[in-house]
Structures are given as structure tokens and as C-alpha cells.
Design a protein around this motif. Structure first.
Motif, PDB file in Angstrom:
ATOM      1  N   HIS A   5       0.848  -1.194   0.000  1.00  0.00           N
ATOM      2  CA  HIS A   5       0.000   0.000   0.000  1.00  0.00           C
ATOM      3  C   HIS A   5       0.887   1.249   0.000  1.00  0.00           C
ATOM      4  O   HIS A   5       1.936   1.290   0.643  1.00  0.00           O
ATOM      5  CB  HIS A   5      -0.890   0.051   1.257  1.00  0.00           C
ATOM      6  CG  HIS A   5      -1.984  -0.975   1.244  1.00  0.00           C
ATOM      7  ND1 HIS A   5      -2.940  -1.055   2.226  1.00  0.00           N
ATOM      8  CD2 HIS A   5      -2.277  -1.965   0.361  1.00  0.00           C
ATOM      9  CE1 HIS A   5      -3.774  -2.046   1.957  1.00  0.00           C
ATOM     10  NE2 HIS A   5      -3.384  -2.622   0.841  1.00  0.00           N
ATOM     11  N   GLY A   6       0.433   2.265  -0.722  1.00  0.00           N
ATOM     12  CA  GLY A   6       1.143   3.545  -0.722  1.00  0.00           C
ATOM     13  C   GLY A   6       2.457   3.526  -1.471  1.00  0.00           C
ATOM     14  O   GLY A   6       3.283   4.433  -1.304  1.00  0.00           O
ATOM     15  N   ARG A   7       2.665   2.518  -2.317  1.00  0.00           N
ATOM     16  CA  ARG A   7       3.964   2.407  -2.996  1.00  0.00           C
ATOM     17  C   ARG A   7       3.843   2.421  -4.517  1.00  0.00           C
ATOM     18  O   ARG A   7       4.797   2.101  -5.222  1.00  0.00           O
ATOM     19  CB  ARG A   7       4.673   1.130  -2.511  1.00  0.00           C
ATOM     20  CG  ARG A   7       4.979   1.219  -1.013  1.00  0.00           C
ATOM     21  CD  ARG A   7       5.593  -0.042  -0.469  1.00  0.00           C
ATOM     22  NE  ARG A   7       6.911  -0.301  -1.020  1.00  0.00           N
ATOM     23  CZ  ARG A   7       7.645  -1.372  -0.714  1.00  0.00           C
ATOM     24  NH1 ARG A   7       7.179  -2.247   0.156  1.00  0.00           N
ATOM     25  NH2 ARG A   7       8.825  -1.555  -1.250  1.00  0.00           N
ATOM     26  N   GLY A  60     -12.518   4.778   3.208  1.00  0.00           N
ATOM     27  CA  GLY A  60     -12.008   6.080   2.762  1.00  0.00           C
ATOM     28  C   GLY A  60     -10.744   5.987   1.936  1.00  0.00           C
ATOM     29  O   GLY A  60     -10.571   6.737   0.969  1.00  0.00           O
ATOM     30  N   ARG A  61      -9.863   5.065   2.284  1.00  0.00           N
ATOM     31  CA  ARG A  61      -8.610   4.963   1.534  1.00  0.00           C
ATOM     32  C   ARG A  61      -8.873   4.544   0.082  1.00  0.00           C
ATOM     33  O   ARG A  61      -8.306   5.128  -0.853  1.00  0.00           O
ATOM     34  CB  ARG A  61      -7.658   3.969   2.205  1.00  0.00           C
ATOM     35  CG  ARG A  61      -6.349   3.881   1.457  1.00  0.00           C
ATOM     36  CD  ARG A  61      -5.246   3.167   2.204  1.00  0.00           C
ATOM     37  NE  ARG A  61      -3.992   3.434   1.511  1.00  0.00           N
ATOM     38  CZ  ARG A  61      -2.852   3.727   2.097  1.00  0.00           C
ATOM     39  NH1 ARG A  61      -2.790   3.778   3.396  1.00  0.00           N
ATOM     40  NH2 ARG A  61      -1.768   3.960   1.387  1.00  0.00           N
ATOM     41  N   ALA A  62      -9.718   3.533  -0.085  1.00  0.00           N
ATOM     42  CA  ALA A  62     -10.014   3.070  -1.449  1.00  0.00           C
ATOM     43  C   ALA A  62     -10.721   4.168  -2.244  1.00  0.00           C
ATOM     44  O   ALA A  62     -10.403   4.395  -3.418  1.00  0.00           O
ATOM     45  CB  ALA A  62     -10.866   1.803  -1.401  1.00  0.00           C
ATOM     46  N   ARG A 122     -10.528   7.979  -6.734  1.00  0.00           N
ATOM     47  CA  ARG A 122     -10.661   9.363  -7.230  1.00  0.00           C
ATOM     48  C   ARG A 122      -9.368   9.804  -7.904  1.00  0.00           C
ATOM     49  O   ARG A 122      -9.384  10.451  -8.952  1.00  0.00           O
ATOM     50  CB  ARG A 122     -11.012  10.310  -6.079  1.00  0.00           C
ATOM     51  CG  ARG A 122     -12.466  10.235  -5.662  1.00  0.00           C
ATOM     52  CD  ARG A 122     -12.744  11.312  -4.607  1.00  0.00           C
ATOM     53  NE  ARG A 122     -14.053  11.164  -4.023  1.00  0.00           N
ATOM     54  CZ  ARG A 122     -15.171  11.635  -4.567  1.00  0.00           C
ATOM     55  NH1 ARG A 122     -15.136  12.275  -5.710  1.00  0.00           N
ATOM     56  NH2 ARG A 122     -16.329  11.468  -3.960  1.00  0.00           N
ATOM     57  N   LYS A 123      -8.232   9.459  -7.286  1.00  0.00           N
ATOM     58  CA  LYS A 123      -6.924   9.797  -7.906  1.00  0.00           C
ATOM     59  C   LYS A 123      -6.805   9.157  -9.278  1.00  0.00           C
ATOM     60  O   LYS A 123      -6.131   9.687 -10.156  1.00  0.00           O
ATOM     61  CB  LYS A 123      -5.773   9.251  -7.042  1.00  0.00           C
ATOM     62  CG  LYS A 123      -5.348  10.122  -5.907  1.00  0.00           C
ATOM     63  CD  LYS A 123      -3.956   9.760  -5.386  1.00  0.00           C
ATOM     64  CE  LYS A 123      -3.795   8.315  -4.988  1.00  0.00           C
ATOM     65  NZ  LYS A 123      -2.483   8.016  -4.378  1.00  0.00           N
ATOM     66  N   CYS A 124      -7.455   7.991  -9.457  1.00  0.00           N
ATOM     67  CA  CYS A 124      -7.379   7.267 -10.731  1.00  0.00           C
ATOM     68  C   CYS A 124      -8.408   7.766 -11.739  1.00  0.00           C
ATOM     69  O   CYS A 124      -8.539   7.189 -12.820  1.00  0.00           O
ATOM     70  CB  CYS A 124      -7.602   5.772 -10.501  1.00  0.00           C
ATOM     71  SG  CYS A 124      -6.306   4.970  -9.569  1.00  0.00           S
TER      72      CYS A 124
HETATM   73  C1  LIG Z   1      -7.478   0.486  -2.144  1.00  0.00           C
HETATM   74  C2  LIG Z   1      -6.005   0.228  -2.466  1.00  0.00           C
HETATM   75  C3  LIG Z   1      -5.892  -0.638  -3.700  1.00  0.00           C
HETATM   76  C4  LIG Z   1      -5.330   1.580  -2.744  1.00  0.00           C
HETATM   77  O1  LIG Z   1      -3.954   1.372  -2.946  1.00  0.00           O
HETATM   78  P1  LIG Z   1      -2.903   2.256  -2.108  1.00  0.00           P
HETATM   79  O2  LIG Z   1      -1.553   1.923  -2.554  1.00  0.00           O
HETATM   80  O3  LIG Z   1      -3.231   2.060  -0.676  1.00  0.00           O
HETATM   81  O4  LIG Z   1      -3.363   3.713  -2.582  1.00  0.00           O
HETATM   82  P2  LIG Z   1      -2.574   5.091  -2.441  1.00  0.00           P
HETATM   83  O5  LIG Z   1      -1.745   5.098  -1.193  1.00  0.00           O
HETATM   84  O6  LIG Z   1      -1.910   5.404  -3.729  1.00  0.00           O
HETATM   85  O7  LIG Z   1      -3.797   6.102  -2.313  1.00  0.00           O
HETATM   86  C5  LIG Z   1      -4.625   6.135  -1.183  1.00  0.00           C
HETATM   87  C6  LIG Z   1      -4.920   7.565  -0.798  1.00  0.00           C
HETATM   88  O8  LIG Z   1      -5.802   7.562   0.315  1.00  0.00           O
HETATM   89  C7  LIG Z   1      -5.254   8.351   1.357  1.00  0.00           C
HETATM   90  N1  LIG Z   1      -5.750   7.760   2.592  1.00  0.00           N
HETATM   91  C8  LIG Z   1      -5.121   6.886   3.413  1.00  0.00           C
HETATM   92  N2  LIG Z   1      -5.937   6.517   4.405  1.00  0.00           N
HETATM   93  C9  LIG Z   1      -7.108   7.180   4.216  1.00  0.00           C
HETATM   94  C10 LIG Z   1      -8.335   7.240   4.925  1.00  0.00           C
HETATM   95  N3  LIG Z   1      -8.531   6.506   6.028  1.00  0.00           N
HETATM   96  N4  LIG Z   1      -9.319   8.027   4.442  1.00  0.00           N
HETATM   97  C11 LIG Z   1      -9.153   8.762   3.328  1.00  0.00           C
HETATM   98  N5  LIG Z   1      -7.991   8.756   2.612  1.00  0.00           N
HETATM   99  C12 LIG Z   1      -6.985   7.964   3.054  1.00  0.00           C
HETATM  100  C13 LIG Z   1      -3.775   8.295   1.159  1.00  0.00           C
HETATM  101  O9  LIG Z   1      -3.128   9.393   1.750  1.00  0.00           O
HETATM  102  C14 LIG Z   1      -3.683   8.343  -0.355  1.00  0.00           C
HETATM  103  O10 LIG Z   1      -3.858   9.648  -0.871  1.00  0.00           O
HETATM  104  P3  LIG Z   1      -2.572  10.543  -1.325  1.00  0.00           P
HETATM  105  O11 LIG Z   1      -1.812   9.733  -2.338  1.00  0.00           O
HETATM  106  O12 LIG Z   1      -3.198  11.774  -1.914  1.00  0.00           O
HETATM  107  O13 LIG Z   1      -1.795  10.784  -0.085  1.00  0.00           O
HETATM  108  C15 LIG Z   1      -5.283  -0.479  -1.272  1.00  0.00           C
HETATM  109  O14 LIG Z   1      -5.252   0.398  -0.154  1.00  0.00           O
HETATM  110  C16 LIG Z   1      -5.960  -1.774  -0.883  1.00  0.00           C
HETATM  111  O15 LIG Z   1      -5.771  -2.788  -1.526  1.00  0.00           O
HETATM  112  N6  LIG Z   1      -6.737  -1.743   0.222  1.00  0.00           N
HETATM  113  C17 LIG Z   1      -7.378  -2.928   0.771  1.00  0.00           C
HETATM  114  C18 LIG Z   1      -8.411  -3.502  -0.174  1.00  0.00           C
HETATM  115  C19 LIG Z   1      -9.470  -2.535  -0.595  1.00  0.00           C
HETATM  116  O16 LIG Z   1      -9.977  -1.727   0.180  1.00  0.00           O
HETATM  117  N7  LIG Z   1      -9.822  -2.643  -1.884  1.00  0.00           N
HETATM  118  C20 LIG Z   1     -10.876  -1.858  -2.478  1.00  0.00           C
HETATM  119  C21 LIG Z   1     -12.119  -2.626  -2.457  1.00  0.00           C
HETATM  120  S1  LIG Z   1     -13.421  -1.737  -3.288  1.00  0.00           S
END
Ligand SMILES: CC(C)(COP(=O)(O)OP(=O)(O)OC[C@H]1O[C@@H](n2cnc3c(N)ncnc32)[C@H](O)[C@@H]1OP(=O)(O)O)[C@@H](O)C(=O)NCCC(=O)NCCS
Length: 168
Positions: free
Chosen positions: A99-101, A132-134, A139-141
Motif C-alpha cells: 500500500h502507498g507504494r 475512505g482509503r479506497a 478518485r486519484k485514478c
Molecule cells: C485500495 C487500495 C488498492 C489503494 O492502494 P494504495 O496503494 O493504498 O493507494 P494510495 O496510497 O496510492 O492512495 C490512497 C490515498 O488515500 C489516502 N488515505 C489513506 N488513508 C485514508 C483514509 N482513512 N481516508 C481517506 N484517505 C486515506 C492516502 O493518503 C492516499 O492519498 P494521497 O496519495 O493523496 O496521499 C489499497 O489500499 C488496498 O488494496 N486496500 C485494501 C483492499 C481494498 O480496500 N480494496 C478496495 C475494495 S473496493
């Protein structure tokens, strides 16, 4: 990034179950998690999906080891999805150490290429409103929020955001 086939069913089932549990266990009951996992994961289920002509699966590998996977499916889109030639991103999971890489961005680029090659012009997906992270990642994509639909986890009816991205 490579397409997965039926021979990948065993490890894919293990990765899919583990990443699903890691993502959702904290915010769901054990009963609902077990019900969903039993119904959706296991080598036989994943092998059937890998053989399903309506689905395609991509795996992201690092040094020969799976670090994430994405699945596309020709499914019936919910009403908020109105774009032409839609294809669903059913699952999109990257293993925690990655994640984040930047690996998720590369997997999404490969997913979009695969969808285009299959004739899709619109990608859509449902993501839990509490993930929230996903949502930030999608959105970034380039995905846009077009509404909601219901996702059933065990006996819990959850609200998913429906996101859409045009491929052309
Ligand atoms: C969803 C996923 C593929 C994203 O990949 P990633 O490498 O983590 O994504 P990124 O780090 O590039 O981007 C995530 C963004 O969310 C932000 N973020 C982190 N935690 C967050 C939170 N709790 N709420 C909102 N934003 C958050 C990060 O800062 C980042 O934004 P930035 O690049 O502007 O700083 C990965 O986190 C994942 O596999 N998660 C578990 C499985 C999952 O949830 N899949 C989706 C199912 S629909």
C-alpha cells in the motif's frame, strides 16, 4: 502484471480471503464475515471465476510473488452507471506491504488496458462508503462518484458508493 488462469486458483483463493478479512474484519461482525467468506472464497469458487468467460483476473507480482489482484466482470450495472460499454471492477486488492507504494496505480493501469482491449468504454465499481482509503485512491485514478447501491455482507445491507471512469 499478468493475466491469471485456472492454475492460479489455490493461491488466489488464499490471497483473496486474507486481504478481504484484513480490509473488513474490524468493522463487521464475525458472523457476517464468515458467511461472506464461505460463500465467496475457496479454490473451487476462484477456479470457477477464472474459467468464467465473463470475467478476467489480473495479478500483480513482485519478484514472482503475488502482491495484488484485480477482477473484471461483464455484469449488470446498477442504474447510476449510464456510460457506454460498461465493465465492472469486481475486486481490487493490493497486499498491505505494498500500500502507498505505487503498485495499486500500476495494477489499475493494467486493469484499464485489459478492459479497453475487451471493448469496454466505461469502468465502474462499488466501494463501501466507509472505505475512505479506497475511495481516495479511485478518485486519484479518475473515477467519479455517481450514486450508491447496496452490498450485502451476511445479513448486513451496506451502502456502497458507485464510481465510474470513462476509458476514452
Ligand atoms: C485500495 C487500495 C488498492 C489503494 O492502494 P494504495 O496503494 O493504498 O493507494 P494510495 O496510497 O496510492 O492512495 C490512497 C490515498 O488515500 C489516502 N488515505 C489513506 N488513508 C485514508 C483514509 N482513512 N481516508 C481517506 N484517505 C486515506 C492516502 O493518503 C492516499 O492519498 P494521497 O496519495 O493523496 O496521499 C489499497 O489500499 C488496498 O488494496 N486496500 C485494501 C483492499 C481494498 O480496500 N480494496 C478496495 C475494495 S473496493
Amino acid at each position: 502484471m499478468r493475466p491469471a488462469g485456472p492454475a492460479d486458483a489455490a493461491w488466489l483463493a488464499a490471497l483473496a480471503e486474507r486481504t478481504f478479512r484484513e480490509t473488513y474484519t474490524a468493522e463487521n461482525t464475525p458472523e457476517n464475515m464468515e458467511r461472506y467468506v464461505v460463500e465467496h472464497f475457496g479454490p473451487a469458487r476462484q477456479e470457477a471465476e477464472l474459467r468464467d468467460p465473463r470475467m478476467s483476473t489480473l495479478v500483480a507480482e513482485v519478484d514472482g510473488r503475488a502482491a495484488g489482484y484485480a477482477q473484471l466482470a461483464r455484469s449488470e450495472p446498477p442504474p447510476p452507471v449510464t456510460g457506454p460499454a460498461p465493465l465492472e471492477v469486481v475486486r481490487f486488492y493490493v497486499d498491505r506491504p505494498w500500500h502507498g507504494r505505487g503498485l495499486a496505480q500500476r495494477l489499475m493501469a493494467a486493469t484499464a488496458d485489459t478492459a479497453r482491449a475487451a471493448g469496454a468504454r466505461t469502468l465502474w465499481l462499488g466501494v463501501w462508503e466507509r472505505n475512505g482509503r479506497a475511495i481516495a485512491f479511485y478518485r486519484k485514478c479518475g473515477f467519479e462518484d455517481v450514486g450508491t447501491h447496496t452490498f450485502v455482507l451476511g445479513d448486513d445491507h451496506q451502502r456502497d458508493r458507485v464510481l465510474v471512469r470513462r476509458l476514452d
